[in-house]
Design a protein around this motif. Structure first.
Motif, PDB file in Angstrom:
ATOM      1  N   SER A 294      34.138  40.211  26.332  1.00 19.27           N
ATOM      2  CA  SER A 294      33.181  41.070  25.633  1.00 19.27           C
ATOM      3  C   SER A 294      32.295  41.765  26.657  1.00 19.27           C
ATOM      4  N   VAL A 295      32.151  43.069  26.524  1.00 20.93           N
ATOM      5  CA  VAL A 295      31.238  43.834  27.371  1.00 20.93           C
ATOM      6  C   VAL A 295      29.838  43.714  26.781  1.00 20.93           C
ATOM      7  N   LEU A 296      28.911  43.202  27.564  1.00 21.18           N
ATOM      8  CA  LEU A 296      27.563  42.944  27.067  1.00 21.18           C
ATOM      9  C   LEU A 296      26.772  44.242  26.923  1.00 21.18           C
ATOM     10  N   PRO A 297      25.903  44.313  25.921  1.00 19.59           N
ATOM     11  CA  PRO A 297      25.025  45.490  25.796  1.00 19.59           C
ATOM     12  C   PRO A 297      24.091  45.595  26.993  1.00 19.59           C
ATOM     13  N   ARG A 298      23.849  46.811  27.429  1.00 12.03           N
ATOM     14  CA  ARG A 298      22.945  47.057  28.551  1.00 12.03           C
ATOM     15  C   ARG A 298      21.587  47.521  28.042  1.00 12.03           C
ATOM     16  N   ALA A 299      20.556  47.136  28.763  1.00  5.27           N
ATOM     17  CA  ALA A 299      19.205  47.533  28.381  1.00  5.27           C
ATOM     18  C   ALA A 299      18.995  49.021  28.645  1.00  5.27           C
ATOM     19  N   LEU A 300      18.144  49.625  27.842  1.00  3.90           N
ATOM     20  CA  LEU A 300      17.819  51.036  28.014  1.00  3.90           C
ATOM     21  C   LEU A 300      16.972  51.245  29.265  1.00  3.90           C
ATOM     22  N   LEU A 301      16.883  52.491  29.711  1.00  2.00           N
ATOM     23  CA  LEU A 301      16.111  52.816  30.903  1.00  2.00           C
ATOM     24  C   LEU A 301      14.615  52.654  30.651  1.00  2.00           C
ATOM     25  N   LEU A 302      13.874  52.456  31.738  1.00  2.00           N
ATOM     26  CA  LEU A 302      12.431  52.269  31.627  1.00  2.00           C
ATOM     27  C   LEU A 302      11.716  53.517  31.127  1.00  2.00           C
ATOM     28  N   SER A 303      12.201  54.673  31.518  1.00  2.00           N
ATOM     29  CA  SER A 303      11.568  55.932  31.108  1.00  2.00           C
ATOM     30  C   SER A 303      12.552  56.754  30.295  1.00  2.00           C
ATOM     31  N   CYS A 304      12.013  57.494  29.344  1.00  2.00           N
ATOM     32  CA  CYS A 304      12.841  58.315  28.467  1.00  2.00           C
ATOM     33  C   CYS A 304      12.971  59.720  29.050  1.00  2.00           C
ATOM     34  N   PRO A 305      14.179  60.286  29.093  1.00  2.00           N
ATOM     35  CA  PRO A 305      14.331  61.645  29.638  1.00  2.00           C
ATOM     36  C   PRO A 305      13.770  62.731  28.725  1.00  2.00           C
ATOM     37  N   VAL A 306      13.554  62.413  27.443  1.00  2.00           N
ATOM     38  CA  VAL A 306      13.047  63.425  26.498  1.00  2.00           C
ATOM     39  C   VAL A 306      11.853  62.858  25.724  1.00  2.00           C
ATOM     40  N   PRO A 307      10.755  62.521  26.392  1.00  2.00           N
ATOM     41  CA  PRO A 307       9.602  61.964  25.662  1.00  2.00           C
ATOM     42  C   PRO A 307       8.948  62.959  24.716  1.00  2.00           C
ATOM     43  N   HIS A 308       9.170  64.256  24.936  1.00  2.00           N
ATOM     44  CA  HIS A 308       8.560  65.258  24.058  1.00  2.00           C
ATOM     45  C   HIS A 308       9.185  65.264  22.669  1.00  2.00           C
ATOM     46  N   LEU A 309      10.326  64.586  22.511  1.00  2.00           N
ATOM     47  CA  LEU A 309      10.972  64.522  21.206  1.00  2.00           C
ATOM     48  C   LEU A 309      10.475  63.354  20.355  1.00  2.00           C
ATOM     49  N   HIS A 310       9.639  62.500  20.920  1.00  2.00           N
ATOM     50  CA  HIS A 310       9.099  61.383  20.148  1.00  2.00           C
ATOM     51  C   HIS A 310       8.160  61.900  19.065  1.00  2.00           C
ATOM     52  N   ARG A 311       8.322  61.370  17.874  1.00  2.00           N
ATOM     53  CA  ARG A 311       7.482  61.768  16.748  1.00  2.00           C
ATOM     54  C   ARG A 311       6.628  60.583  16.325  1.00  2.00           C
ATOM     55  N   TRP A 312       5.328  60.801  16.251  1.00  2.00           N
ATOM     56  CA  TRP A 312       4.396  59.722  15.936  1.00  2.00           C
ATOM     57  C   TRP A 312       3.829  59.943  14.542  1.00  2.00           C
ATOM     58  N   ASN A 313       4.640  59.633  13.539  1.00  2.00           N
ATOM     59  CA  ASN A 313       4.230  59.781  12.143  1.00  2.00           C
ATOM     60  C   ASN A 313       4.265  58.413  11.473  1.00  2.00           C
ATOM     61  N   PHE A 314       3.105  57.919  11.096  1.00  2.00           N
ATOM     62  CA  PHE A 314       3.042  56.632  10.419  1.00  2.00           C
ATOM     63  C   PHE A 314       3.381  56.805   8.945  1.00  2.00           C
ATOM     64  N   CYS A 315       4.179  55.886   8.437  1.00  2.00           N
ATOM     65  CA  CYS A 315       4.508  55.853   7.019  1.00  2.00           C
ATOM     66  C   CYS A 315       3.723  54.712   6.390  1.00  2.00           C
ATOM     67  N   ASP A 316       2.749  55.043   5.566  1.00  2.00           N
ATOM     68  CA  ASP A 316       1.869  54.037   4.975  1.00  2.00           C
ATOM     69  C   ASP A 316       2.539  53.451   3.743  1.00  2.00           C
ATOM     70  N   SER A 317       3.503  52.550   3.972  1.00  2.00           N
ATOM     71  CA  SER A 317       4.286  52.003   2.865  1.00  2.00           C
ATOM     72  C   SER A 317       3.521  50.981   2.045  1.00  2.00           C
ATOM     73  N   LEU A 318       2.434  50.418   2.597  1.00  2.00           N
ATOM     74  CA  LEU A 318       1.679  49.404   1.863  1.00  2.00           C
ATOM     75  C   LEU A 318       0.621  50.000   0.943  1.00  2.00           C
ATOM     76  N   SER A 319       0.330  51.272   1.111  1.00  4.05           N
ATOM     77  CA  SER A 319      -0.700  51.884   0.275  1.00  4.05           C
ATOM     78  C   SER A 319      -0.109  52.316  -1.055  1.00  4.05           C
ATOM     79  N   GLN A 320      -0.957  52.382  -2.067  1.00  9.94           N
ATOM     80  CA  GLN A 320      -0.518  52.778  -3.399  1.00  9.94           C
ATOM     81  C   GLN A 320      -0.665  54.294  -3.546  1.00  9.94           C
TER      82      GLN A 320
END
Length: 388
Positions: A294-320
């Motif tokens: 079995s080929v073991l999964p490898r860990a991701l890199l320490l830094s992301c090459p496209v950090p500008h694509l990260h989206r920081w949108n919280f989904c408030d699933s506990l609120s009514q």
């Protein structure tokens, strides 16, 4: 430090955590960045935005280290590729190994010494090198796999540059050591050409030179040895939880061994632990026998090459909130939800389904074309070991 109330893993492997005090944490899909939103003050104005802190995971400050570590452990348990930052992994969980572990070899069907059945009925399959093992409980709906994984590394360009620098240092040390030996041989030849009258005087003057050259040689060897010891790899044990019905390719062979061993034990003890679904799965994964590596999964890199694509949108699933308000909803499908100790696993492949794990070994599984059309309850009868 506030405790977690809910943790959600989405299909893109991003994580959102909600805490008792109202604060929230969001982890990027690659795991290299996180956003922490502090709980709003009671005296704060309704229009006042809560304070947010965005940081690189590798450089997290001590204030958020424990919360981030628990969020990463949750992510790595269900994500395909883990993110393992050496800076936040506790020292007792680190292992320094000189070899690069990229694959493991599993035992064959006739090697029963690598297959054991524990007291709670869980079957454990260990790899031949001891770098991975798989555990399949009695219910046979979910299995866990533990394996050694190298911590996340810098991007390839940085690794290549560091390797070049290390090679350059080694070359300089070797060149320095070679010059020492060359100087010694040249000095010896010159001494032989001197007159016998000056031989004693020259030999006396040579003694400090020999001592100095010996010291330089020992320093060169120590420096070379220190460079060699620096090339150790930092590993840590990673635990992943997978559904038997959607087993990844790298774990199909050890899973087939575990299912076969379960069937063998049930035939010997006379306990019927094979439910209908398990019989079907056993026939499906039996084709994987013979693929012992079995080929073991490898860990991701320490830094992301496209950090500008990260989206920081919280989904408030506990609120009514009213159902027609979708402006704050997260655009990704939910894969796993942990809520107050109960785990919900959602599948969106061939048919939408949900499995609920209360934590006592039992499983609720939805049946039908829609979520929660009706549920089948699987439990382990105490004392008998049977699945009902």
């Amino acid at each position: 430090m506030a405790a977690e109330v809910q943790m959600v893993l989405y299909e893109d492997d991003s994580v959102q955590v909600q805490y008792v005090d109202g604060s929230r944490l969001q982890l990027s899909p690659c795991g290299s960045e996180f956003l922490f939103e502090k709980a709003p003050l009671v005296s704060a104005h309704p229009l006042e935005q809560p304070e947010r802190i965005r940081q690189r995971t590798h450089f997290v400050i001590s204030t958020y280290r424990e919360q981030l570590q628990r969020a990463l452990d949750f992510r790595n348990s269900f994500a395909t590729c883990p993110f393992l930052s050496e800076s936040i992994i506790p020292s007792e969980r680190k292992k320094h190994i000189f070899i690069d572990i990229s694959e493991v070899r599993w035992p064959s069907l006739d090697m029963d010494d690598r297959m054991i059945c524990m007291q709670n009925g869980t079957v454990k399959i260990s790899s031949l090198d001891g770098h991975a093992y798989l555990c399949l409980p009695k219910s046979q709906h979910e299995f866990t796999v533990h394996f050694l994984c190298k911590t996340s590394q810098k991007p390839d360009s940085s690794r290549v540059l560091s390797e070049k620098n290390n090679h350059a240092k080694k070359d300089k040390l070797i060149e320095k050591t070679g010059k020492i030996y060359t100087n010694e041989s040249l000095s010896g030849q010159r001494l032989k050409k001197k007159d016998n009258a000056l031989h004693c005087q020259i030999m006396k003057s040579k003694e400090p030179l020999e001592k100095k050259s010996c010291v330089n040689r020992s320093e060169g060897r120590e420096a070379l040895h220190s460079l060699g010891t620096k090339h150790t790899y930092v590993y840590t044990w990673v635990k992943q939880r997978w559904c038997v019905a959607s087993c990844p390719d790298e774990w199909k062979y050890p899973l087939s061994l575990a299912l076969h061993f379960h069937s063998k034990i049930s035939n010997v003890s006379g306990i019927d632990v094979n439910i209908t679904q398990s019989r079907i799965l056993t026939s499906d994964v039996s084709e994987e026998r013979g693929k012992e590596v079995s080929v073991l999964p490898r860990a991701l890199l320490l830094s992301c090459p496209v950090p500008h694509l990260h989206r920081w949108n919280f989904c408030d699933s506990l609120s009514q909130r009213p159902s027609d308000e979708e402006e704050y909803s997260y655009p990704e499908l939910v894969k796993v939800v942990w809520y107050k100790g109960i785990t919900y696993r959602l599948t969106h492949k061939n048919m939408n389904s949900i499995e609920i794990y209360p934590g006592d070994g039992s499983v609720f599984k939805s049946e039908g074309a829609y979520f929660g059309n009706y549920f089948t309850y699987y439990s382990i009868r105490e004392g008998s070991g049977e699945v009902s």
